[in-house]
Structures are given as C-alpha cells and as structure tokens.
Design a protein around this motif. Structure first.
Motif, mmCIF file in Angstrom:
data_model
loop_
_atom_site.group_PDB
_atom_site.id
_atom_site.type_symbol
_atom_site.label_atom_id
_atom_site.label_comp_id
_atom_site.label_asym_id
_atom_site.label_seq_id
_atom_site.Cartn_x
_atom_site.Cartn_y
_atom_site.Cartn_z
ATOM 1 N N GLY A 317 4.891 -13.253 0.789
ATOM 2 C CA GLY A 317 3.648 -13.129 0.035
ATOM 3 C C GLY A 317 2.701 -12.061 0.515
ATOM 4 N N ARG A 318 2.964 -11.438 1.648
ATOM 5 C CA ARG A 318 2.043 -10.429 2.204
ATOM 6 C C ARG A 318 2.707 -9.055 2.189
ATOM 7 N N ARG A 319 1.910 -8.050 1.857
ATOM 8 C CA ARG A 319 2.437 -6.692 1.823
ATOM 9 C C ARG A 319 2.760 -6.229 3.236
ATOM 10 N N LEU A 320 3.958 -5.656 3.394
ATOM 11 C CA LEU A 320 4.434 -5.244 4.714
ATOM 12 C C LEU A 320 4.070 -3.788 4.962
ATOM 13 N N LYS A 321 3.604 -3.498 6.158
ATOM 14 C CA LYS A 321 3.262 -2.126 6.547
ATOM 15 C C LYS A 321 4.503 -1.242 6.476
ATOM 16 N N PRO A 322 4.467 -0.129 5.727
ATOM 17 C CA PRO A 322 5.658 0.728 5.620
ATOM 18 C C PRO A 322 5.917 1.503 6.908
#
Length: 496
Positions: A317-322
């Motif tokens: 559910g959380r955006r992952l750091k690229p």
C-alpha cells in the motif's frame, strides 16, 4: 561409430575432501567418435570427475587411462598434453586480448626475430573457425563476446592444441535455443571427425539429442553406463535420484490474500515500457517471455537495483522509493538473482557468512556478530533447505550449483520477506533439487508469502504459477490465469 578400445578410461576412482566423499569407486569408458553424457544431481560427483580429468584434482585411489596408458596428472598442463580439453559453463578468456591471442595463448607462432607472428596467429584462428563452420573476427577483443561465442573460442583453443578428448561442463546453461543448436552442430562435426566428447548437462532433451551413451551418477557413485536410446527420461531421472519424481511441480492451491505488490506504468527508455501488474499474498506470479523481453530488468527495477523513468511501485500500500534496494529490503522484499555467483553470493566467504549477510546488523550485539549466533542462524536455514555441505565454515564456492542456489534462498528467506522475487530459480540445477525448490516456493506461498518467478522454462511456469504475465519486447503482451495458461497461449503472446 565408437572405436573398439576406449580413448579414455576412468577406472575405480575415488576422491574425498575432508570427511566428504565426493567420488567413490567410479568407472566408465569414453570412446573416440562418440558423445557421452555424464548426468546426476548436484553433489553427485560430476564436477569432481571433470576436475580430475582436467588435472585440477588427483584421484585418491583408482586410475585414469588415456589411449590405454595410465596417467597421473600433476596439473592442468599435464591433462592438456595428454589431449584433454575442458570447456566450462563460464569460459575463462582474457578479456583484453584478441580472440586469436586467446586461442594461441602459450603456443604463439614466432617470427625469425622471436616476436609474435600476428599474421600467422590470425590466419590459424581463421582456419579453426572455418573448420568449425562459424564466423568470428580473430582480431577483435574477447571482451564483449557473448557466452556462446566465448565457448566457440574455447573449442577453437582446444583444437589448436590438438585435443582429442573434449569435456564440456554445462556448456548450454546460458545459451538461447539458436545458440545451443549452433554449438551442437559444431560438437557433432567434431565427433564425426573422431573426437571423444564428454557432455555434462541437466537438460535431458539435450542428452537425447546429442549423445549415444550416458553415465549416471548418484551420491558420488556410478549407477550405470548405458546407450541413451534404451532409456526414457523417466528412467534417467529415477536412476539419478533413486525415486520417482511424480511431484516435480508440487503446487498447492491457495486462496489469494491482499495485494502485496502493485506495479503501475513502469517504464525505462529502451528497456521496457508501461509495465503494470499486481501480486497478492499466497500467489505465485510468473514473468514469462523470450530472452531479451525485459523480464529480469523489470524485476531489478522493482527491487531498486536499476532506476526507472516513469511509473510507480507500491508495496503493502505504500509507494516504494525508486533506485534503492535498501528501501525494498527494509519494506520486506527479497530478490534471488539469476546469476547467483556474481550477484547472489560472495564466493570467497563462508557458507554461514553468506547466509547471514542481509541480517548481520540485526544479529549483532554491541556492534559485534558472534560466531555462535551466526552459525546457529545459518544452520537453521541450511537444514530447512536440506543443503548438502561439509562445514558451515567452508567457502560457499566449494558447494555444487544447486546447493549454492539453496544458500542464496536461505540468505533471503532468513529476512522473513513478504515478497520473494526469484529470477530463474532452477537454472543449472538438477531435477531433484528443482523439485525441492518448487516444493519450497509452494510452501512459502501457502504460508502467505507473495512470490514473483522469472522463468524461461515453460513447464516450470505452467506447473508453478497462479498467473502468468507474458512480456514481449519490453511490454506486457498478456496476463493469463492458471486455467488460461498453456504452452501455446504463452508462446503466442511472446512472439505474435
């Protein structure tokens, strides 16, 4: 047709490393004009036999005979002088030297002034390539050659030394179908010229297509040497592992849970574009497609090894750091890479150190990682994965390929990930170990782990995946359910 007298005999040889008996009383002959397969599970003793023939190891007991005469190789130079050449899965060329220089290494033609005669050296290389029916520029550097072309250079090197016995150790593991057929065409021509070929492979279709006879080993012992024509694949598997492998793909049906991974519109210029798919807890999703379709590149971007230009990766559910593998690991991802030797393991370090590397900080107390703690953790996971080893303190490079793969899996499973990405999980390992890896993947999914599997083997994709994402030229060509996925539907999506 095989000659009456063998050109090479392995007679009652045994070899131990400490308490581990790698080879025990093995005997078989090799004739000129034949391709002879050597098969067995990882740890069966095949590599030890190869290294004895190469002069790397000496037998503890028993005899090697070449053309009827007993030989005792003090080193690789002696094996080479006896006419034996070994071509390994991973070629060992000097990258900054030319193709011709690699072929002539140690035997360069000289001018009257005792300088290397480059014109003669290049001409000799051209003649060898013409004999093999391939086109390679002798003057180009070895760096940048494909694995397939590097192996052809190794074969040319063997012919330049007038080797009559060629030992080929897993030569096709990293080759495409077209490259395999080209290699087989070269091997058949050498066989027809009278060379003796020993061929080690885990791929039974290659054994049946190329070889006249097969020697099967199990647990360091000789099981049988028989004509290939008289054995089915099931017969060979049964003799290799000592049991029927009816459950090579022991997939459990698990109701999928919540979405763990969401990949949305992921793009990287020139590599892949607009990749979108999701993975749920308890689900095995396979990425299929032809070599070069971008499967591994997509998952490396998801894990943060490579950056992407557009799109997003959401995890739990959380955006992952690229571009941050540390962020992916901290969030609960694990990546088992395709190249376990270069990317998955530190070959010089011990088994226990490799297993505990991702968790070294967490296992440490007062900034120190105690050997007892490290050993206990490594023991737990190597036992669970039924890893065959001598001591946990041994270098991981001493293990067979299948057991190295288990160490990579142990290393990442010890982190208790929520998502496991496995890239070519069973490439280069034997059928028995494949079944164990498949069983492990299935049990992990049954426990609620989400699994993404990149695989080039259609039977593995069909046998293990709940859903199949097919990539073609860096794009998603199809997403198929387990019921929809067939060899025809996957291949149609991959090429149409």
């Amino acid at each position: 047709m095989a000659a009456h007298a063998p050109v090479l005999e392995v007679h009652d040889v045994s070899k131990s490393f400490g308490a581990v008996a790698a080879v025990q009383g093995v005997s078989f002959p090799l004739f000129s004009g034949e391709a002879h397969a050597l098969v067995g599970e990882n740890g069966a003793g095949k590599s030890t036999i190869v290294k004895m023939l190469a002069g790397v190891h000496r037998p503890d007991t028993g005899t090697l005979r070449v053309n009827g005469a007993d030989v005792d190789f003090a080193g690789p130079a002696d094996a080479k002088a006896a006419g034996i050449a070994v071509i390994y899965q991973e070629p060992t060329l000097f990258p900054d030297l030319s193709v011709a220089e690699n072929i002539a290494m140690g035997n360069q033609p000289l001018t009257r002034l005792h300088r290397v005669d480059r014109r003669a050296m290049n001409a000799a290389a051209e003649r060898l390539f013409a004999r093999l029916g391939v086109h390679l520029d002798p003057t180009r550097p070895a760096r940048g050659l494909s694995i397939a072309d590097q192996q052809l250079v190794e074969i040319a090197k063997a012919l330049s030394s007038e080797a009559r016995i060629l030992v080929m150790d897993e030569p096709t593991a990293a080759l495409s179908g077209v490259e395999v057929e080209r290699l087989f065409s070269v091997v058949r021509s050498l066989r027809d010229e009278g060379a003796a070929i020993m061929f080690i492979s885990h791929r039974f279709e290659e054994v049946t297509a190329l070889c006249e006879r097969v020697t099967i080993m199990r647990d360091g012992r000789h099981v049988c040497t028989e004509p290939v024509a008289g054995l089915s694949v099931d017969d060979m598997i049964r003799r290799m592992v000592g049991r029927d492998l009816s459950a090579l793909f022991p997939k459990q049906d698990v109701p999928p849970g919540d979405v763990v991974l969401e990949v949305d519109g992921l793009s990287r210029e020139g590599v892949f574009k607009d990749i979108s798919f999701s993975v749920r807890a308890g689900e095995i999703v396979a990425l299929a497609g032809l070599v070069g379709a971008g499967r591994s590149e997509v998952m490396q971007a998801v894990f943060g090894v490579d950056r992407y230009d557009a799109g997003s990766v959401r995890f739990l559910g959380r955006r992952l750091k690229p571009g941050s593998p540390r962020a992916a690991m901290t969030a609960g991802m694990a990546l088992v890479p395709e190249d376990r030797r270069q990317q998955g393991l530190v070959m010089e370090l011990s088994i226990e150190r490799n297993v505990t590397l991702p968790r070294a900080r967490k296992l440490a107390r007062l900034g120190l990682l105690w050997s007892t703690t490290e050993r206990a953790e490594a023991y737990k996971w190597t036992q669970r994965l039924q890893t065959k080893l001598g001591r946990l303190t041994d270098a991981v490079g001493t293990l067979s390929g299948g057991n190295q793969q288990k160490v990579v899996l142990a290393k990442w499973l010890s982190t208790a990930p929520k998502l496991l990405i496995v890239d070519e999980p069973t490439r280069g390992i034997d059928v028995g170990t494949k079944a164990e890896v498949h069983r492990l993947m299935s049990s992990l999914a049954a426990e609620g782990m989400a699994v993404v599997m990149v695989s080039s083997e259609l039977p593995e994709v069909l046998g293990m995946a709940d859903r199949v994402v097919v990539l073609r030229e860096g794009r998603v060509a199809a997403q198929l359910t387990r019921a929809e996925a067939t060899e025809e539907s996957i291949m149609y999506a991959a090429v149409a």
